[in-house]
Design a protein around this motif. Structure first.
Motif, PDB file in Angstrom:
ATOM      1  N   ASP A   1       0.892  -1.164   0.011  1.00 18.72           N
ATOM      2  CA  ASP A   1       0.133   0.074  -0.052  1.00 18.72           C
ATOM      3  C   ASP A   1       0.777   1.121  -0.029  1.00 18.72           C
ATOM      4  N   ALA A   2       0.355   2.278  -0.826  1.00 20.24           N
ATOM      5  CA  ALA A   2       1.448   3.340  -1.013  1.00 20.24           C
ATOM      6  C   ALA A   2       1.488   4.169   0.101  1.00 20.24           C
ATOM      7  N   THR A   3       0.385   3.966   1.232  1.00 30.02           N
ATOM      8  CA  THR A   3       0.283   4.954   2.101  1.00 30.02           C
ATOM      9  C   THR A   3       0.924   4.366   3.557  1.00 30.02           C
ATOM     10  N   HIS A   4       1.184   3.098   3.336  1.00 33.83           N
ATOM     11  CA  HIS A   4       1.888   1.892   4.413  1.00 33.83           C
ATOM     12  C   HIS A   4       3.124   1.440   3.891  1.00 33.83           C
ATOM     13  N   VAL A   5       4.292   1.835   4.470  1.00 32.13           N
ATOM     14  CA  VAL A   5       5.393   1.095   3.981  1.00 32.13           C
ATOM     15  C   VAL A   5       5.839  -0.059   4.966  1.00 32.13           C
ATOM     16  N   ASP A   6       5.704  -1.417   4.137  1.00 31.43           N
ATOM     17  CA  ASP A   6       5.844  -2.647   4.712  1.00 31.43           C
ATOM     18  C   ASP A   6       7.730  -2.914   4.829  1.00 31.43           C
ATOM     19  N   ARG A   7       8.236  -2.542   5.847  1.00 29.53           N
ATOM     20  CA  ARG A   7       9.509  -2.696   5.831  1.00 29.53           C
ATOM     21  C   ARG A   7       9.992  -4.039   5.450  1.00 29.53           C
ATOM     22  N   GLY A   8       9.492  -5.108   6.054  1.00 34.11           N
ATOM     23  CA  GLY A   8       9.527  -6.293   5.389  1.00 34.11           C
ATOM     24  C   GLY A   8       9.616  -6.824   4.200  1.00 34.11           C
ATOM     25  N   LEU A   9       8.797  -6.287   3.437  1.00 38.24           N
ATOM     26  CA  LEU A   9       8.723  -6.376   1.850  1.00 38.24           C
ATOM     27  C   LEU A   9       9.957  -5.504   1.249  1.00 38.24           C
ATOM     28  N   VAL A  10      10.309  -4.086   1.904  1.00 35.62           N
ATOM     29  CA  VAL A  10      11.549  -3.708   1.279  1.00 35.62           C
ATOM     30  C   VAL A  10      12.606  -4.358   1.527  1.00 35.62           C
ATOM     31  N   GLN A  11      12.850  -4.951   2.675  1.00 32.62           N
ATOM     32  CA  GLN A  11      14.093  -5.751   3.183  1.00 32.62           C
ATOM     33  C   GLN A  11      14.052  -7.089   2.335  1.00 32.62           C
ATOM     34  N   ARG A  12      12.957  -7.826   1.834  1.00 32.73           N
ATOM     35  CA  ARG A  12      12.602  -8.767   1.061  1.00 32.73           C
ATOM     36  C   ARG A  12      13.478  -8.427  -0.308  1.00 32.73           C
ATOM     37  N   ALA A  13      13.058  -7.225  -0.885  1.00 33.74           N
ATOM     38  CA  ALA A  13      13.226  -6.780  -2.106  1.00 33.74           C
ATOM     39  C   ALA A  13      14.824  -6.649  -2.272  1.00 33.74           C
ATOM     40  N   GLY A  14      15.404  -6.186  -1.232  1.00 34.43           N
ATOM     41  CA  GLY A  14      16.602  -6.054  -0.916  1.00 34.43           C
ATOM     42  C   GLY A  14      17.592  -7.372  -0.906  1.00 34.43           C
ATOM     43  N   GLU A  15      16.824  -8.314  -0.348  1.00 32.97           N
ATOM     44  CA  GLU A  15      17.568  -9.744  -0.286  1.00 32.97           C
ATOM     45  C   GLU A  15      17.612 -10.349  -1.647  1.00 32.97           C
ATOM     46  N   LEU A  16      16.378 -10.123  -2.378  1.00 33.19           N
ATOM     47  CA  LEU A  16      16.492 -10.631  -3.795  1.00 33.19           C
ATOM     48  C   LEU A  16      17.281  -9.838  -4.844  1.00 33.19           C
ATOM     49  N   LEU A  17      17.721  -8.789  -4.409  1.00 30.82           N
ATOM     50  CA  LEU A  17      18.699  -8.085  -5.117  1.00 30.82           C
ATOM     51  C   LEU A  17      19.995  -8.564  -4.828  1.00 30.82           C
ATOM     52  N   ARG A  18      20.560  -8.587  -3.616  1.00 31.91           N
ATOM     53  CA  ARG A  18      21.713  -9.246  -3.217  1.00 31.91           C
ATOM     54  C   ARG A  18      21.873 -10.761  -3.685  1.00 31.91           C
TER      55      ARG A  18
END
Length: 148
Positions: free
Chosen positions: A9-26
């Protein structure tokens, strides 16, 4: 790697999902992300296999660099060792926001981000002694410290 879709949701950042995206990039994965104007597809530039896959997906020729998205306007110093007055002022006024700056970098290997990195990373980020940087205005980038 199987495609996974995560919605945030654009109004609520889910830090867990952002961290998961970072893991995928790594791990060498591709991640799609929104900016103010378009959706981007990105990889970690220091992973040659990921860069090759991104080139394939985007049908981008090897000699053309990609735009580098940074989390903070302060991150520009990692990519451009010496930012002139007008570019620095433009970065202060325009970032975060929907602006990509193409900046001259006479010696990309002198940039702090390039320390310990070689060819493929430079080729993904720098082209013809320049780099294209963008600092999107997105809630997911807030509270993030610049890091290499």
């Amino acid at each position: 790697m199987k495609t996974q879709v995560f919605r945030m949701d654009a109004t609520h950042v889910d830090r867990g999902l952002v961290q998961r995206a970072g893991e995928l990039l790594r791990q060498g994965g591709l991640v799609a992300f929104p900016t103010e104007t378009v959706y981007g597809v990105g990889v970690s530039a220091d992973q040659p296999e990921a860069v090759a896959r991104l080139r394939e997906v985007k049908r981008r020729s090897p000699e053309k660099a990609f735009t580098v998205h940074i989390a903070s306007r302060d991150d520009v110093a990692l990519f451009v060792p010496s930012l002139d007055g007008m570019a620095a002022r433009l970065a202060r006024k325009g970032w975060p926001g929907p602006m990509t700056m193409i900046l001259a970098v006479p010696d990309p290997m002198a940039a702090p981000i390039m320390q310990g990195r070689h060819g493929p990373a430079a080729n993904a980020m720098y082209y013809n002694q320049s780099v294209g940087l963008r600092c999107p205005d997105d809630a997911a980038r807030l509270d993030r410290e610049p890091r290499i």
